[in-house]
Design a protein around this motif. Structure first.
Motif, PDB file in Angstrom:
ATOM      1  N   MET A   1       0.581  -0.984   0.060  1.00 14.61           N
ATOM      2  CA  MET A   1       0.244   0.003   0.022  1.00 14.61           C
ATOM      3  C   MET A   1       1.458   1.070   0.192  1.00 14.61           C
ATOM      4  O   MET A   1       1.295   1.320   0.853  1.00 14.61           O
ATOM      5  CB  MET A   1      -1.159  -0.008   1.381  1.00 14.61           C
ATOM      6  CG  MET A   1      -2.132   1.165   1.031  1.00 14.61           C
ATOM      7  SD  MET A   1      -3.223   0.524  -0.233  1.00 14.61           S
ATOM      8  CE  MET A   1      -4.140   1.948   0.819  1.00 14.61           C
ATOM      9  N   ASN A   2       0.899   1.879  -1.576  1.00 10.14           N
ATOM     10  CA  ASN A   2       1.551   3.123  -0.888  1.00 10.14           C
ATOM     11  C   ASN A   2       0.959   3.719  -2.352  1.00 10.14           C
ATOM     12  O   ASN A   2      -0.213   3.052  -3.147  1.00 10.14           O
ATOM     13  CB  ASN A   2       3.143   3.131  -1.157  1.00 10.14           C
ATOM     14  CG  ASN A   2       3.113   2.104  -2.816  1.00 10.14           C
ATOM     15  OD1 ASN A   2       3.378   1.912  -3.782  1.00 10.14           O
ATOM     16  ND2 ASN A   2       3.833   0.710  -2.415  1.00 10.14           N
ATOM     17  N   PHE A   3       1.498   5.323  -2.826  1.00 12.16           N
ATOM     18  CA  PHE A   3       1.002   5.575  -3.827  1.00 12.16           C
ATOM     19  C   PHE A   3       1.029   5.082  -5.191  1.00 12.16           C
ATOM     20  O   PHE A   3       0.176   5.455  -6.221  1.00 12.16           O
ATOM     21  CB  PHE A   3       1.243   7.765  -3.420  1.00 12.16           C
ATOM     22  CG  PHE A   3       1.364   7.800  -2.098  1.00 12.16           C
ATOM     23  CD1 PHE A   3      -0.121   8.734  -2.072  1.00 12.16           C
ATOM     24  CD2 PHE A   3       2.121   9.033  -1.654  1.00 12.16           C
ATOM     25  CE1 PHE A   3      -0.254   9.753  -0.700  1.00 12.16           C
ATOM     26  CE2 PHE A   3       2.055   9.364  -0.716  1.00 12.16           C
ATOM     27  CZ  PHE A   3       1.297   9.829  -0.611  1.00 12.16           C
ATOM     28  N   SER A   4       2.469   4.819  -5.059  1.00 13.43           N
ATOM     29  CA  SER A   4       1.705   3.947  -6.481  1.00 13.43           C
ATOM     30  C   SER A   4       0.449   2.807  -6.488  1.00 13.43           C
ATOM     31  O   SER A   4       0.411   2.799  -7.960  1.00 13.43           O
ATOM     32  CB  SER A   4       3.154   3.326  -7.007  1.00 13.43           C
ATOM     33  OG  SER A   4       3.025   2.198  -6.232  1.00 13.43           O
ATOM     34  N   THR A   5       0.598   2.517  -5.509  1.00 10.22           N
ATOM     35  CA  THR A   5      -1.296   1.759  -6.091  1.00 10.22           C
ATOM     36  C   THR A   5      -2.044   2.087  -6.325  1.00 10.22           C
ATOM     37  O   THR A   5      -3.319   1.341  -6.905  1.00 10.22           O
ATOM     38  CB  THR A   5      -1.373   0.856  -4.627  1.00 10.22           C
ATOM     39  OG1 THR A   5       0.086   0.361  -3.495  1.00 10.22           O
ATOM     40  CG2 THR A   5      -2.350  -0.066  -4.124  1.00 10.22           C
ATOM     41  N   ALA A   6      -2.586   3.710  -5.976  1.00 13.69           N
ATOM     42  CA  ALA A   6      -3.561   4.451  -6.405  1.00 13.69           C
ATOM     43  C   ALA A   6      -2.973   3.876  -8.396  1.00 13.69           C
ATOM     44  O   ALA A   6      -4.919   4.537  -8.508  1.00 13.69           O
ATOM     45  CB  ALA A   6      -3.442   5.726  -5.711  1.00 13.69           C
ATOM     46  N   MET A   7      -2.642   3.742  -8.681  1.00 14.32           N
ATOM     47  CA  MET A   7      -1.927   4.173  -9.820  1.00 14.32           C
ATOM     48  C   MET A   7      -2.016   2.861 -10.436  1.00 14.32           C
ATOM     49  O   MET A   7      -2.753   2.750 -11.797  1.00 14.32           O
ATOM     50  CB  MET A   7      -0.919   4.922 -10.771  1.00 14.32           C
ATOM     51  CG  MET A   7      -0.251   6.218  -9.605  1.00 14.32           C
ATOM     52  SD  MET A   7      -1.412   7.118 -10.649  1.00 14.32           S
ATOM     53  CE  MET A   7      -1.155   7.197 -12.105  1.00 14.32           C
ATOM     54  N   ARG A   8      -2.323   1.903  -9.880  1.00 19.81           N
ATOM     55  CA  ARG A   8      -2.683   0.252 -10.201  1.00 19.81           C
ATOM     56  C   ARG A   8      -4.213   0.099 -10.600  1.00 19.81           C
ATOM     57  O   ARG A   8      -5.149  -0.049 -10.404  1.00 19.81           O
ATOM     58  CB  ARG A   8      -2.192  -0.643  -9.577  1.00 19.81           C
ATOM     59  CG  ARG A   8      -1.857  -2.338  -9.902  1.00 19.81           C
ATOM     60  CD  ARG A   8      -1.861  -2.418  -8.415  1.00 19.81           C
ATOM     61  NE  ARG A   8      -1.822  -4.229  -8.706  1.00 19.81           N
ATOM     62  CZ  ARG A   8      -1.018  -4.592  -9.297  1.00 19.81           C
ATOM     63  NH1 ARG A   8       0.998  -3.664  -9.432  1.00 19.81           N
ATOM     64  NH2 ARG A   8      -1.009  -6.395  -9.723  1.00 19.81           N
TER      65      ARG A   8
END
Length: 328
Positions: free
Chosen positions: A147-154
């Motif tokens: 869970m990190n900010f890049s997960t939002a882009m997934r």
């Protein structure tokens, strides 16, 4: 219906005609992507800041996975940019052409639209977990175990083809201009980017009660049985409280991120298409047509009651979240 007139009506009424006239019609109509493109450099910068704080903890971030996450997001933005105007806009234009009222954009109606857009998001998001056709696209977002900010882009490049955008069409039928519906939706997703992190703990109780926060959204991404199918809100958490889908983190249940079983690969195509593969495989098993088609609209954990096909050993649970059925 004159589609050219409908297109012009949407953009003239929105007050953005001077902007969209400078762009090709097929591109200009998806104003959401304009918001996303402007926000993407911010997303990258914020993730870079987070990465340098957590880079030594492989449970929280993996550099290669983060690059893939942004590539998944780029694929999503590309298909939205290319196809949203061709697929979604005619439906919104038709609904707006036959609108019940003319709702001008004022501070009051803007707030109302913001809340109603999130209300629609709640039901779209909830359906994306409980209708397998929609889950086939949404599962990509949940398949990371970090869970990190890049997960939002997934995100899944097939989203535009799945029809989740239909949940917002009633707003155009009521009389809200589709341009402003799209702007509210895009700004909602921008907000949601910032709740994909482990660096922010619990906020003030008043904020936690009304808004969707990192604390609430971490629970939503958990694969623990107590957390699956909870906290569907986008900006607000109040709809989860109203409709019985709210959950808070329990001390005896540390959050485990991801889906219940790995998908068997980390390539872009596998991330986008694995659940479609499993869904159509299940539909291909012998049985009554009505039950075979049921795999499209039933929950992801649904199995045919009368199935005795030995191939059912390869259950669809292998690549998605599972939770026993409960009263909705």
């Amino acid at each position: 219906m004159n589609w050219t007139a409908a297109f012009n009506s949407v953009y003239v009424d929105s007050g953005l005609a001077s902007l969209v006239n400078r762009l090709p019609a097929w591109l200009a109509m998806d104003e959401r992507q304009l918001v996303f493109m402007l926000a993407t450099p911010v997303f990258i910068g914020v993730f870079a800041w987070e990465y340098f704080k957590i880079r030594h903890n492989p449970r929280l971030v993996d550099g290669k996975e983060s690059v893939r996450n942004f590539m998944l997001g780029a694929g999503y933005q590309t298909t939205e940019l290319l196809f949203a105007g061709l697929i979604a806009f005619p439906v919104y234009a038709l609904a707006y052409h036959h609108r019940l009222w003319d709702i001008p954009l004022t501070p009051l109606t803007a707030v109302l639209l913001w809340v109603l857009t999130d209300f629609c998001f709640y039901w779209m998001h909830r359906s994306s977990h409980r209708v397998r056709w929609l889950w086939a696209a949404h599962v990509t977002h949940h398949s990371s175990e970090r869970m990190n900010f890049s997960t939002a882009m997934r995100q899944n490049a097939t989203n535009i083809f799945n029809g989740g955008w239909l949940f917002y069409v009633p707003l155009a039928l009521l009389g809200f201009n589709p341009v402003w519906i799209g702007v509210c939706y895009a700004l909602s997703l921008v907000y949601q980017f910032f709740i994909h992190t482990t660096l922010i703990g619990r906020l003030h109780p008043a904020i936690e009660y009304v808004l969707n926060t990192p604390n609430h959204h971490r629970v939503h991404h958990g694969r623990n049985p107590a957390y699956i199918d909870t906290n569907y809100g986008g900006v607000f958490i109040i709809f989860d409280r109203l409709f019985g889908t709210f959950a808070t983190e329990r001390a005896d249940q540390p959050i485990q991120y991801g889906i219940t079983r790995p998908i068997g690969g980390d390539g872009l195509l596998i991330s986008w298409l694995h659940e479609y593969r499993d869904m159509f495989r299940d539909m291909a098993r012998s049985g009554p047509l009505s039950q075979r088609l049921g795999h499209l609209w039933m929950p992801p954990d649904w199995e045919r009651e009368s199935s005795t096909d030995s191939s059912s050993a390869a259950h669809p649970e292998e690549t998605r979240q599972i939770k026993p059925s409960r009263p909705e």
